[in-house]
Design an enzyme around this catalytic site. Structure first.
Site, PDB file in Angstrom:
ATOM      1  CB  SER A 268      -0.964   0.005   1.190  1.00  0.00           C
ATOM      2  OG  SER A 268      -0.251  -0.162   2.395  1.00  0.00           O
ATOM      3  CG  HIS A 320      -1.306   4.312   3.781  1.00  0.00           C
ATOM      4  ND1 HIS A 320      -2.504   4.092   4.423  1.00  0.00           N
ATOM      5  CD2 HIS A 320      -0.851   3.092   3.382  1.00  0.00           C
ATOM      6  CE1 HIS A 320      -2.767   2.789   4.402  1.00  0.00           C
ATOM      7  NE2 HIS A 320      -1.783   2.172   3.782  1.00  0.00           N
TER       8      HIS A 320
END
Length: 584
Positions: A268, A320
């Site tokens: 991610s 992230h």
């Protein structure tokens, strides 16, 4: 609420054949400047171009079988959005009005002739070129095409396949498919500060290909597939490979900086980096104007939702953010490279920019390695000696409990004392590390002290302690409480530091309070005698030591309570408390 709103309606054109109705729809789409995506005898599919009046809706036009001119029409938003502001309904209204307008402008003979010409064109044999084109389109649009590399779409399928392959090999080796254990993730290369920053530098790379269960893999690959289809065509396969690796590295180092003691794994961070690159192209107008608004809305919703969702405990939002920021910076570099006309100049600018991003990662990583806490080296030693593996498998704790129990039974059989005896540190005792990911509290304790698992709070509704240790009757208990308001936090702080008073209203002489500094943490230490037993019985007099630490930034209080029955145990307790660290 749907993320892709739609609107359904029916059009009524009695007295017309299916082909005549289809001709009216096709000519209406041309007049409205819609893209024709698919045409069959039963209907057609159109795409509304992105513009200020549209987010790029898809129109499905279906002629009902056996009906007298009844047509089912559906308009659905193609980008992710919460409301369509009536655009889907207006699309169908425009289609209806334009078809009626065209029908009025044509005589019945002209409409019949157009239908006849259309049928002849549809029924003629396909040329070899048309067959080859349709076959290629069929392959391109199939589900398996996402996993098969081809010219112009090489990096995305290879990276997706690599992530899936690694997960399959993990499962084949015995890793749990839905919820891999902490030990499995560490063995396969998850990012973990005490290991990554003390020698296992390669974890900053491998963590981007390790996933925490099948659902985690599925969600990441879906997001990767979406951005890969959009981005690889813009930047090319080489840049796509480099973008994934570089933003993955940057996401890993930012995660190590923010909370290095958290075990981090998954693609991610790198995927957010790819979205960051695409945002740079959107912001700096390297994408067609008619597509920009819808794509920007769609991606900002995706990024915003995932960042908010990432605030949940257990999700590495730092990765992230690190990936997104490094991706956006890399995207600006790629945008600037396109200002040069020659391909060689574009490639040179891109490579120099990629080297710059890598240098930022390398510098940051080296600085983190130079400033690792002493605890990290201790954990590294325990990892290499197998203590961590034994502890995570429950083997070491079980052995310690059995050993302590045996020692306690021996002590009790030779003494009439009401409580078990203190067990001194032996030659075989080592020090274990404890860490709580939610509060970032860590400390070390020797194996002659038993960690009490399943300990409960003082009341049924109270939070259980972070850590409870026991050695004989000597105990150490660590609790952490977080308060909703600053007023409540200040009230608890005042109560915690208030000492009991004697009959004259003065602070009791039995209580001694002082300020201490433990690894840069300013704490308040309170000591007092404590009588165990009924007032009319001899009982036992012990010493109680309480450390209070108030974490202002998070409105959180830490309380470390030590009960000292044996004087020898106080040395152990002081050593344990001196190892306490609470990272901000």
């Amino acid at each position: 609420m749907a993320l892709k709103p739609s609107y359904n309606d029916k059009l009524h054109l009695p007295g017309l054949s299916k082909t005549e109705i289809l001709i009216l729809a096709l000519e209406a789409s041309q007049k409205l400047e819609w893209n024709i995506e698919e045409v069959t005898p039963e209907g057609a599919r159109f795409e509304v171009p992105f513009n200020m009046y549209s987010h790029g809706e898809e129109i499905t036009f279906t002629i009902e079988p056996g009906s007298d001119g009844e047509v089912a029409v559906r308009s659905q938003s193609s980008s992710v959005q919460f409301v369509d502001y009536g655009k889907n309904r207006k699309n169908i209204q425009k289609l209806r009005e334009t078809m009626e307008e065209i029908k009025t402008s044509l005589t019945p003979e002209e409409l019949t002739q157009k239908a006849k010409d259309f049928e002849e064109e549809c029924n003629r044999p396909l040329t070899e070129e048309e067959k080859a084109y349709l076959e290629e389109e069929k392959k391109r649009n199939s589900f398996w095409s996402f996993f098969i590399p081809r010219k112009g779409f090489m990096a995305t399928p290879i990276l997706i396949d690599l992530n899936i392959l690694v997960f399959i090999v993990m499962i084949a080796s015995g890793v749990e498919i839905m919820s891999p254990s902490t030990l499995s993730l560490l063995k396969w290369g998850a990012d973990f500060g005490p290991l990554t920053l003390t020698g296992d530098w390669w974890r900053a790379v491998t963590c981007n290909f390790i996933h925490i269960g099948a659902f985690h893999l599925l969600m990441n690959m879906y997001a990767f597939m979406y951005v890969g289809l959009l981005l690889e065509d813009l930047i090319g396969s080489r840049r796509m490979f480099m973008s994934y690796l570089l933003t993955g590295l940057c996401s890993a180092v930012f995660s190590l900086y923010m909370h290095g003691e958290t075990i981090s794994a998954g693609a991610s961070g790198a995927i957010f980096g790819l979205y960051g690159i695409f945002l740079a192209f959107l912001f700096f107008h390297r994408i067609a104007k008619e597509q920009r608004k819808a794509l920007l809305t769609s991606i900002l919703i995706f990024v915003g939702y995932n960042l908010v969702y990432g605030m949940k405990a257990g999700i590495d939002n730092a990765a992230h953010i690190g990936g997104l920021l490094s991706g956006f910076l890399l995207g600006i570099i790629y945008v600037c490279s396109y200002k040069f006309e020659k391909a060689d100049a574009q490639r040179t600018v891109s490579i120099l920019g990629e080297l710059g991003i890598f240098c930022i990662f390398l510098f940051s990583f080296i600085m983190l390695c130079k400033n690792v806490p002493p605890l990290y080296q201790d954990i590294r030693g325990e990892w290499e000696s197998g203590i961590v593996e034994a502890y995570l498998n429950g083997e070491l704790e079980e052995e310690n409990e059995d050993g302590n129990q045996s020692d306690m039974e021996t002590a009790n059989s030779s003494s009439t004392r009401q409580y078990p005896s203190y067990i001194p540190v032996g030659n075989n005792d080592t020090w274990l590390s404890y860490y709580d990911a939610e509060t970032n509290f860590s400390c070390q304790y020797p194996t002659n002290w038993t960690k009490i698992t399943g300990a409960k709070g003082l009341t049924p509704s109270a939070e259980p302690p972070l850590l409870r240790l026991a050695n004989g009757a000597n105990q150490l208990t660590v609790t952490a409480l977080t308060y909703d308001t600053q007023k409540e936090f200040e009230h608890i702080k005042k109560l915690s530091l208030t000492l009991p008073r004697n009959a004259q209203g003065e602070p009791s002489e039995d209580y001694k309070q002082s300020n201490v500094n433990i690894n840069g943490l300013s704490m308040t230490r309170t000591t007092n005698p404590l009588h165990i037993g009924a007032p009319d019985e001899p009982g036992e007099d012990i010493q109680q030591i309480v450390l209070h630490y108030f974490q202002e930034s998070k409105k959180r209080t830490f309380t470390i309570v030590m009960l000292v029955y044996d004087e020898e145990a106080e040395t152990d307790l002081n050593a344990i408390t001196s190892s306490i660290q609470i990272t901000q």
